[in-house]
Design an enzyme around this catalytic site. Structure first.
Site: not given
Ligand code: 13P
Length: 346
Positions: A177, A219, A262, A294
């Protein structure tokens, strides 16, 4: 896990138009989300919140895997069943965040380097024994005046690649990620340029470290303008820019791309994923899926609010968002009927 098992796990993580639920907020991040809603920041309530999530009936219809956190993999339902077992029994593959967070990078104001490589081999071994089948490491790249620097991009890419190699050695599928933050006033073109560069360096490092592309999941962020950019763009423009960028840099051997949200609204994240799948799904070598935290959890967290009495309603909201994102993978998400019309969907 053998190479074949890792390849099959990676495929299963993006199969059947399902996606991943990121519920791996570290204690400080989870506490921050609780504090914003004036929910007490205790281990007991973090556990109750995660119990609400993992006991949501039907979550396995649209969620293939859940990313947990070290505290959570050691927690149990009130009846004593571990969260890992509840998920596994429901056919949801359990995974774990293994990075130790993004820390200020020495000599590089405004930039971060993700830590956590020391001792990682032993931690991964323990997690594999606990039944976890994949892992996650997040690198954070800020976009701004003169940043990211090449030093930040290379250091984070190398850490991601070393983490991914260690995961595969332990038989765990690495979720890689690299996140370009949405903070700032940069344009979508700048986000495209930075995302392309970062992903290019990440795949170069993954190759150098001998990571098997067939047994990993990428990711990334979507290609979007900064939150403070005066020029915001349509859902279709985000879809086009994101897919164009990914096609330039992501090898076809990678089975799936599961986006982070994000900080986009839940509805916007679904709409943008939907547009990508409507416009490009049949032409792409990899699945375009989701790994939202989120954008799946936030509505449910707001309803739950730390209160047992709200569990059932919160679970309905969680189930609904997961379903919306499965629909988005099919190009069948219709904001106007599945969600309240959103002013911010252009
Ligand atoms: P968000 O979808 O809230 O950005 O979180 C994804 C995530 O796993 C961040 O590391």
């Amino acid at each position: 896990m053998s190479s074949l098992e890792m390849i099959n796990t990676a495929k299963a993580m993006v199969a059947n138009d399902k996606g991943l639920l990121a519920m791996d907020e570290s204690n400080p991040t989870c506490n921050k989300r609780f504090a914003a809603l004036e929910i007490p920041q205790t281990e007991e309530l973090r556990c109750a919140y995660r119990e609400m999530i993992v006991t949501t009936t039907g979550l396995n219809e649209s969620i293939s895997g859940a990313i947990l956190y070290d505290e959570t993999v050691r927690q149990h339902l009130k009846n004593g069943t571990s969260f890992v077992k509840v998920l596994t029994d429901a056919g949801i593959i359990p995974g774990i965040k293994v990075d130790a967070g993004a820390k200020d990078m020495a000599g590089h104001a405004g930039e971060k380097i993700t830590e956590g490589l020391d001792g990682l081999r032993d931690r991964l071994k323990e997690y594999a024994q606990m039944g976890l089948r994949f892992a996650k490491w997040r690198a954070v790249i800020a976009v701004g005046n003169g940043i990211p620097t090449r030093a930040c991009v290379e250091a984070n890419a190398q850490a991601l690649a070393r983490y991914a190699a260690l995961c595969q050695e332990a038989g765990l599928v690495p979720i890689v990620e690299p996140e370009m933050l949405m903070n700032g006033d940069h344009t979508i073109e700048r986000c495209f340029e930075v995302t392309e560069e970062v992903l290019h360096v990440v795949f170069e490092q993954l190759y150098a470290q001998g990571v098997m592309f067939e047994g990993m999941i990428l990711k990334p962020n979507m290609v979007v303008p900064g939150l403070a950019c005066p020029i915001q763009v349509s859902v279709d423009e985000v879809a086009d820019a994101t897919v164009k960028c990914l096609l330039r840099v992501v090898p076809a051997a990678v089975p799936g791309i599961a986006f982070l949200s994000g900080g986009q609204s839940a509805e916007l994240a679904s709409a943008r994923l939907n547009a990508m799948n409507i416009r490009f799904k049949s032409q792409l070598p990899w699945a375009l899926a989701f790994s939202f935290a989120r954008a799946i959890q936030q509505p449910a967290l707001e309803i739950w609010h730390g209160k047992e009495a709200n569990v059932s309603e919160a679970q309905q909201a969680l189930y609904h968002r997961a379903k919306c994102n499965q629909a988005a993978r099919r190009g069948e998400y219709i904001a106007a009927t599945m969600d309240k019309p959103q002013e911010n969907i252009l």
